[in-house]
Design a protein around this motif. Sequence first.
Motif, short mmCIF file in Angstrom:
data_model
loop_
_atom_site.label_atom_id
_atom_site.label_comp_id
_atom_site.label_asym_id
_atom_site.label_seq_id
_atom_site.Cartn_x
_atom_site.Cartn_y
_atom_site.Cartn_z
N GLY A 99 10.81 40.04 56.88
CA GLY A 99 10.76 38.80 56.11
C GLY A 99 10.20 39.02 54.71
N LYS A 100 9.15 39.84 54.61
CA LYS A 100 8.55 40.13 53.31
C LYS A 100 9.54 40.87 52.41
CE LYS A 100 4.88 40.40 50.54
NZ LYS A 100 3.74 41.26 50.87
N GLU B 68 12.03 38.46 51.07
CA GLU B 68 11.36 37.59 50.09
C GLU B 68 11.24 38.29 48.74
OE1 GLU B 68 6.82 36.04 49.52
OE2 GLU B 68 7.64 35.96 51.55
N LEU B 69 10.96 39.62 48.77
CA LEU B 69 10.78 40.37 47.53
C LEU B 69 12.08 40.97 46.99
CD1 LEU B 69 7.50 42.29 48.46
CD2 LEU B 69 7.70 40.35 46.89
N SER C 19 4.83 38.62 65.25
CA SER C 19 4.16 38.24 64.00
C SER C 19 2.94 39.08 63.72
CB SER C 19 3.79 36.76 64.05
OG SER C 19 3.09 36.48 65.26
N SER D 184 7.58 40.48 60.51
CA SER D 184 7.09 39.98 59.23
C SER D 184 7.44 40.92 58.07
CB SER D 184 5.58 39.78 59.29
OG SER D 184 4.92 40.98 59.66
N LYS D 185 7.50 42.23 58.34
CA LYS D 185 7.83 43.18 57.26
C LYS D 185 9.25 42.94 56.75
CE LYS D 185 4.70 46.72 59.00
NZ LYS D 185 4.59 48.05 59.66
N SER E 5 3.19 49.02 54.87
CA SER E 5 3.37 47.63 54.44
C SER E 5 4.38 47.57 53.30
CB SER E 5 2.03 47.04 53.97
OG SER E 5 1.49 47.82 52.90
N VAL E 6 4.96 46.38 53.14
CA VAL E 6 6.01 46.17 52.13
C VAL E 6 5.39 45.58 50.87
CG1 VAL E 6 8.18 44.96 51.64
CG2 VAL E 6 7.70 45.77 53.95
N SER E 7 5.78 46.11 49.71
CA SER E 7 5.34 45.58 48.43
C SER E 7 6.52 45.60 47.47
CB SER E 7 4.19 46.42 47.87
OG SER E 7 4.68 47.69 47.43
#
Length: 787
Positions: free
Chosen positions: A763-764, A767-768, A32, A760-761, A744-746
């Motif tokens: 998961g992000k 999510e996006l 995490s 977490s990346k 990082s993911v955006s």
Amino acid sequence: MSSAQAAAERIAQLRSELDAHNYRYYVLDEPSVPDAEYDRLFNELKALEAEHPELITPESPTQRVGGEALQAFGQVRHEVPMLSLGNAFEEQDLLDFDRRVREGLDLPGGDLFGDGVSVVYSCEPKLDGLAVSLLYENGQLVRGATRGDGTTGEDITSNVRTVRNIPLKLHGSGWPAALEVRGEIYMPKEGFEALNARQLESGGKPFANPRNAAAGSLRQLDSKITASRPLELCAYGVGRSDGELPATHFDILQALKGWGLPISRELKRASGIAECQAYYRDIGERRDALPYEIDGVVFKVDAVAQQRELGFRAREPRWAIAHKFPAREELTELLGVEFQVGRTGAVTPVARLRPVQVAGVTVSNASLHNMDEVARLGVMVGDTVIVRRAGDVIPQVLGVVAERRPVDAQAIQVPQHCPVCGSAVERTQLVKRSKGRSSTSEGSIYRCVGRLACQAQLKQAIIHFVSRRAMDIDGLGDKIVEQLVDTGLVASPADLYKLHFEQLVVLDGFAELSSRNLLAAIEASRTPTLARFIYALGIPDVGEETAKLLARALGSLERIGKALPEVLTYLPDVGLEVAHEIRSFFEDEHNRQVIAALQGYLELQDEGDMHPQFAASTTLAELLGKLDIPFIASTGAQRLAERFGSLEAVIAADWLDLRQVERLNEKAARSLRDFFDVPANAARARAIEVQLLAFGMHWQSERKTAAGLPLAGQSWVLTGTLESMSRDVGKQRLEALGAKVAGSVSAKTACVVAGPGAGSKLGKARELGVTVLEEEAFLAELARLEG
């Protein structure tokens, strides 16, 4: 709130956070936070506990470093015996086990109209480690013990507390007041290799295998030694339990996982023995890719009620069996040692063995690696030796059974002259470079100095040159290459392009069609990519990926051939030693002649400019750092660059100038001045700068963009571990295609590449709704885009 209360609250918070991070890392395999953030929290907790030692508790994450050494281990009597398992070595043994289970449960057997009632089994790999018992009372770890003889073991509580993935306090809720967990403590392959490397560096004796390393680590009277070893636990069952547990073995293990105990990620249920057989075959095929050693598969009747009904024999349960893999280690006799000569001239000892079956294959030869390994093993001709074979790896000699040594055993001597060409055999010299200085020591490799005048080296060099991943000349197998060299038709890779039909058709095994096919294949190889050609040259330590990197980054054979070692180290994953190998190869006059001759026959593809990624990519501070000036670290180099602005100004700086540099102490200033007072050092620095300018990498060079490349303008993210390459190499290949690799993911991220351990990346990204590629798909996409 007092400072003591605030510290207590913060300590409790940090412990809770670290426990949660440990659970996600070791049990869920979903880290995490980055390692650096974990270390920061851990160090903060450590500092607070140092200030408030009265707040230290046994279950704190900091209490895994080991305590005072014991005089001896105490004894632990197991309330529920830790029995061994029966073994199945053949498939029929497994079928017989299933038959006995079905008979014991009085289940209907199969007939002409059906297979009968299937038993549900749980399946998991049989780890090659040390069986242990862990007792938790009210959720706290209070005792750890070895299996011992199954009835009585050794108390190793202080040692198991140092194993990072063993929870000192159970997570969640619902666990029994007393819970005895059983599992295997093992050492992952990567940790084992690192441990042995440290052993050798410190002059110690390396461990023979991960199981011995794990067992030895847990039996240390000084738990600080155990704490320094890379050990892990995998829970596989429960002994004593004061409370209700789930009704199946599979669900019991899932409960243990929920309480913070790591279980096998390969755990599965199988309905019937056919599914068990399929699991065994699948794990066997993937065995070498697993991060830990296994020696078989354990099958257990899944329903606890059925386990009770089946009961036990004298020393083993009737409801479980270990289906072992074929043995990978055997004893045999070392009949002699021969020395082979490789492509780079390395003279390597090869053991000739009395043939023995190892892992289902007859082994008569094994690697001894080098003479340092011979000395370490203390092996002599005539010895009884332990031979190991793992997957497709060349069999190797692991050790000697010293008590069986015959009186006429003979020492192994390296030949003074090459067994192929008679040239001198010399021991290599290792040059260690650091902080502007170099030191020389003897290497472990002996090398024939005959180069391509040695037929063994010539044959191996050409075999490599024509191989599929190099020049890809179909039809030039090892035997044909040997024949071409032996008949004198080929004395250099360039000679392949001089061959004609009349020379080939008269050779053994050749006819008109095969001769024309070979000539056609040679002709088809005349337009290789630059990367293939670089790889085909056989530069020491330059594999396929490094060759691709050199080609993509520098863009031309001329630049690669001229590149200085310090300039090469600006490329990802190119260290100074590899850089010196590349430079040395292209400086060698014989190699230059061979390359010049090849250029007369070949038309290299993909040559062009330097990759835009490297345009104006360096700084003066980085250049100063490349020079390895004693006592000038990166911060000092940055301050020098800011103060003087150019290399010439730094070289010319006197004592008065250097005193103007912020926080540059006298020792560093003197070192800088002494360094550049040596004309050769100043000349080397200037040469590097000249080359950076010529290549367009200099900080004053023109910046370029990657416009027109397939991934230009896209942002990609790499997360998890890539198994086929490092993350740096993956990043470099994406950047070579024009992509920007972000951390990082955006919502603007084009794609996320997710390897094992992605957290977490990943998961992000989901999510996006960002596209996610696993490694296999990522490699396929790279292959498509790179053409």
